[in-house]
Design a protein around this motif. Structure first.
Motif, short mmCIF file in Angstrom:
data_model
loop_
_atom_site.label_atom_id
_atom_site.label_comp_id
_atom_site.label_asym_id
_atom_site.label_seq_id
_atom_site.Cartn_x
_atom_site.Cartn_y
_atom_site.Cartn_z
N THR A 139 0.96 15.35 8.19
CA THR A 139 0.01 14.18 8.31
C THR A 139 1.36 12.91 8.52
O THR A 139 2.42 13.06 7.83
CB THR A 139 -0.59 13.97 7.02
OG1 THR A 139 -1.52 15.24 7.03
CG2 THR A 139 -1.37 12.57 7.22
N VAL A 140 0.98 11.91 9.19
CA VAL A 140 1.92 10.83 9.42
C VAL A 140 1.08 9.53 9.04
O VAL A 140 -0.10 9.34 9.47
CB VAL A 140 2.36 10.92 10.93
CG1 VAL A 140 2.89 9.44 11.08
CG2 VAL A 140 3.22 12.12 11.36
N PHE A 174 0.75 -1.30 0.16
CA PHE A 174 -0.06 -0.05 -0.14
C PHE A 174 0.91 1.26 0.17
O PHE A 174 0.81 2.11 -0.76
CB PHE A 174 -0.95 -0.02 1.22
CG PHE A 174 -1.84 1.42 1.37
CD1 PHE A 174 -2.55 1.67 0.66
CD2 PHE A 174 -1.17 2.10 2.38
CE1 PHE A 174 -3.29 2.71 0.85
CE2 PHE A 174 -1.70 3.37 2.52
CZ PHE A 174 -2.75 3.75 1.77
N LEU A 175 2.05 1.29 0.90
CA LEU A 175 2.65 2.37 1.09
C LEU A 175 3.79 2.59 -0.37
O LEU A 175 3.73 3.66 -0.76
CB LEU A 175 4.01 2.43 2.10
CG LEU A 175 3.26 2.24 3.51
CD1 LEU A 175 4.23 2.03 4.49
CD2 LEU A 175 2.31 3.24 3.80
N LYS A 176 3.97 1.48 -0.89
CA LYS A 176 4.57 1.46 -2.29
C LYS A 176 3.60 2.08 -3.43
O LYS A 176 3.91 2.86 -4.24
CB LYS A 176 5.18 0.22 -2.68
CG LYS A 176 6.28 -0.24 -1.88
CD LYS A 176 6.81 -1.57 -2.26
CE LYS A 176 8.40 -1.85 -1.77
NZ LYS A 176 8.80 -3.25 -2.16
N THR A 177 2.42 1.82 -3.28
CA THR A 177 1.35 2.09 -4.39
C THR A 177 1.12 3.68 -4.09
O THR A 177 0.97 4.45 -5.11
CB THR A 177 0.05 1.42 -4.20
OG1 THR A 177 0.40 -0.20 -4.30
CG2 THR A 177 -1.09 2.01 -5.20
N LEU A 178 1.12 4.19 -2.65
CA LEU A 178 0.95 5.46 -2.49
C LEU A 178 1.96 6.41 -3.17
O LEU A 178 1.90 7.40 -3.48
CB LEU A 178 0.75 5.70 -0.84
CG LEU A 178 0.79 7.10 -0.55
CD1 LEU A 178 -0.55 7.94 -0.99
CD2 LEU A 178 0.56 7.10 1.02
N SER A 179 3.30 5.93 -2.97
CA SER A 179 4.25 6.66 -3.44
C SER A 179 4.84 6.51 -4.73
O SER A 179 5.73 6.85 -5.35
CB SER A 179 5.62 6.35 -2.54
OG SER A 179 6.00 4.96 -2.65
N LYS A 180 3.76 5.74 -5.64
CA LYS A 180 4.10 5.71 -7.01
C LYS A 180 5.06 4.45 -7.26
O LYS A 180 5.71 4.50 -8.70
CB LYS A 180 4.29 7.00 -7.91
CG LYS A 180 3.16 8.12 -7.42
CD LYS A 180 1.72 7.76 -7.73
CE LYS A 180 0.99 8.74 -7.45
NZ LYS A 180 -0.51 8.44 -7.53
N LEU A 191 4.31 12.32 6.25
CA LEU A 191 5.75 11.70 6.41
C LEU A 191 5.12 10.17 6.50
O LEU A 191 4.06 9.82 7.36
CB LEU A 191 5.84 12.13 7.75
CG LEU A 191 7.08 11.34 8.59
CD1 LEU A 191 8.50 11.92 7.67
CD2 LEU A 191 7.31 11.96 9.84
N ILE A 192 5.59 9.20 5.81
CA ILE A 192 5.51 7.95 5.32
C ILE A 192 6.52 7.12 6.05
O ILE A 192 7.62 7.15 5.68
CB ILE A 192 5.15 7.46 4.09
CG1 ILE A 192 4.31 8.44 3.28
CG2 ILE A 192 4.74 6.24 3.74
CD1 ILE A 192 4.11 8.35 1.86
N LEU A 193 6.08 6.32 6.96
CA LEU A 193 6.97 5.70 7.96
C LEU A 193 6.81 4.22 7.81
O LEU A 193 5.87 3.85 8.52
CB LEU A 193 7.33 6.22 9.15
CG LEU A 193 7.80 7.75 9.35
CD1 LEU A 193 7.48 8.10 10.94
CD2 LEU A 193 9.17 7.99 8.91
N ASP A 194 7.87 3.24 7.42
CA ASP A 194 7.25 1.94 7.18
C ASP A 194 8.17 1.08 8.21
O ASP A 194 9.48 0.84 7.93
CB ASP A 194 7.62 1.23 5.79
CG ASP A 194 7.01 -0.23 5.58
OD1 ASP A 194 6.42 -0.65 6.56
OD2 ASP A 194 6.98 -0.59 4.53
N GLU A 195 7.71 0.60 9.30
CA GLU A 195 8.34 -0.06 10.23
C GLU A 195 9.66 0.67 10.84
O GLU A 195 10.96 0.12 10.64
CB GLU A 195 8.84 -1.41 9.68
CG GLU A 195 7.59 -2.29 9.53
CD GLU A 195 6.92 -2.88 10.80
OE1 GLU A 195 7.33 -2.47 12.12
OE2 GLU A 195 6.01 -3.22 10.66
#
Length: 510
Positions: free
Chosen positions: A485-486, A363-369, A458-462
């Motif tokens: 937004t986080v 999902f995060l990879k999709t959000l960041s294109k 701010l997108i933080l994956d683990e």
């Protein structure tokens, strides 16, 4: 002699000293946690125990018949091997015995031989003694407990995510017949349920292990010995992590009292010597006190590990809607979740929850294109800029300073040093290749780069993987203080999530 006995250990990694004349002993059935700040040398010590590194000085005695199992999260595994085949390789010797036994029976179907029958029966006794018939059940228990999933057994390793591969490697290690285990952050890539399952497994584990973990609750549940690595020394404590903290506080308090007492004594001696050394009548007395002063083993003032100072720069967006998902389906060859419809507004802090492999990182990879939606769409609002901390990043052999300066061409070396130092990385580590830094130090350098980019999202994956307690505290404060937004994923039960305004639980969407 115990399983492992290390005496007078001294070692440096480049210019950085890690240990000075220190010792460690690991006995049968001991469950040991190795604790200390990021960069203290915990993983290096595990590599010394596992014979992957030869120390500069000291004696490392390991019993000749001792079998060591090491959880190496950087181990390369053939992509073509199937998961079930890989797990069963933990019992290769037993499967070889079964094959020899079956070969004998096949030959005897044509030509009976009493001696061969005796040999086959001995093979059967070995298999029975090692509970050969329960192997598939044991594999199933670990596959379920660690959240790998029985359906993954028929897949190749190349088809698994990074987290799933690590869980499969952990499962094989726990299945193997080792005398003691070396576990480097075994709870990384596990969600809370799986961490609890592993804690229960290790509680009743009959053999010994030594473990590095920053999960204090997990250490409390699983370990009965603590080795604290600090100021180049290892100190042994009997009990769990809470007991260690209690004893450490008492020791530190006593040390501080002894230090102050000695400083008063030193000052009193120095004052007396200064006043009386020149007087004929008191010169001998002053000289005697000077000898006393010279013989003193002067204590150093106790140093607290400095807390890093994390922060992120806010950039105001032009839209109140930061993220909007319309019938979004994520996945690669197949969809991972049902359609997602939601929006996240300016200033909201959100947690993405769900088991490993469910699709959080996708999902995060999709959000960041980085990855295209399987179907539907997800959009950022007008003027929304984001920074993205990925679970893993190959940083190469550049040092931390060069890493930062490569990302920000206008940055001077002095400015790069200041920023990295603010995030808790020492000067002597900044000039070492990133690949040689500990996981926690690499994370701090990568977060320092994120902090240089003004953003509204701010997108933080683990992000807490590998971070010590002080760094986690600083990260938590930075998230709370960030005006934007986080969006964060974490499985870390010790990392507070009370700051979150919204929770998106992917398990409700499968």
């Amino acid at each position: 002699m115990g399983l492992v006995n290390i005496q007078n250990l001294s070692h440096a990694n480049g210019d950085k000293k890690l240990y000075r004349e220190t010792s460690l002993k690991l006995n049968r059935k001991e469950h040991i946690a190795l604790v200390g700040p990021n960069g203290a040398g915990k993983t290096t010590l595990l590599n010394i125990i596992s014979k992957k590194i030869i120390p500069d000085l000291g004696e490392v005695e390991i019993h000749s018949k001792t079998k060591i199992g090491y959880l190496d999260q950087h181990l390369e595994i053939s992509d073509d091997v199937y998961v079930e085949e890989y797990l069963k390789s933990a019992f290769k010797d037993l499967y070889d015995i079964e094959k020899r036994m079956n070969d004998i029976y096949e030959k005897m179907a044509e030509n009976y031989d009493e001696d061969e029958l005796v040999k086959a029966l001995k093979y059967q006794d070995i298999l029975n003694l090692n509970d050969f018939d329960s192997i598939e059940k044991r594999i199933g228990n670990l596959v379920n407990g660690l959240g790998i999933g029985v359906d993954k057994l028929e897949r190749k390793m190349s088809e698994l995510s990074g987290g799933q591969k690590n869980k499969v490697m952990l499962a094989k290690l726990l299945l193997s017949d080792n005398d003691f285990l070396v576990l480097d952050e075994p709870t990384n890539f596990l969600d809370i349920e799986q961490v609890n399952w592993l804690a229960n497994f290790l509680q009743s584990y009959e053999k010994a292990f030594i473990m590095v973990s920053h999960d204090q609750d997990f250490i409390n549940k699983t370990c009965n010995i603590i080795y604290a690595l600090d100021n180049l020394k290892l100190t042994r404590y009997v009990g769990n992590y809470d007991k260690y903290l209690q004893e450490l506080a008492i020791q530190q308090d006593q040390y501080d009292k002894d230090y102050l007492s000695q400083q008063k004594k030193i000052k009193k001696l120095e004052t007396y010597i200064a006043k009386n050394i020149a007087r004929a009548s008191t010169s001998k007395s002053a000289q005697s006190r000077r000898k006393t002063l010279d013989k003193l083993d002067v204590m150093d003032k106790r140093k607290e590990n400095p807390k890093p100072n994390f922060n992120f720069i806010y950039k105001e967006p032009a839209s109140n809607v930061i993220i909007k998902a319309n019938d979004l389906v994520i996945g690669y060859d197949n969809p991972l979740l049902h359609k997602l419809n939601f929006e996240i507004r300016s200033g909201e802090k959100c947690i993405i929850k769900g088991k490993n492999g469910i699709g959080k990182t996708t999902f995060l990879k999709t959000l960041s294109k980085e990855v295209n939606p399987f179907d539907g769409e997800i959009n950022l609002g007008n003027g929304v800029s984001y920074t993205y901390f990925k679970q893993a990043e190959k940083c190469g052999d550049v040092n931390a300073i060069t890493y930062l300066m490569n990302k920000f061409k206008e940055l001077t070396e002095r400015e790069a040093r200041a920023k990295i130092g603010q995030f808790g990385v020492r000067n002597d580590l900044m000039i070492r290749p990133m690949s040689t830094l500990s996981g926690g130090e690499q994370t701090k350098v990568r977060l320092s780069a994120l902090s240089m980019q003004p953003c509204s999202l701010l997108i933080l994956d683990e992000p807490t993987n590998h971070l010590d307690a002080l760094a986690k505290e600083s990260l938590l404060e930075a998230i709370v203080n960030f005006k934007g937004t986080v969006l964060l994923t974490t499985h870390d039960i010790n990392f507070s999530t009370k700051w979150a305004d919204k929770v998106i639980n992917f398990e409700d969407l499968v």
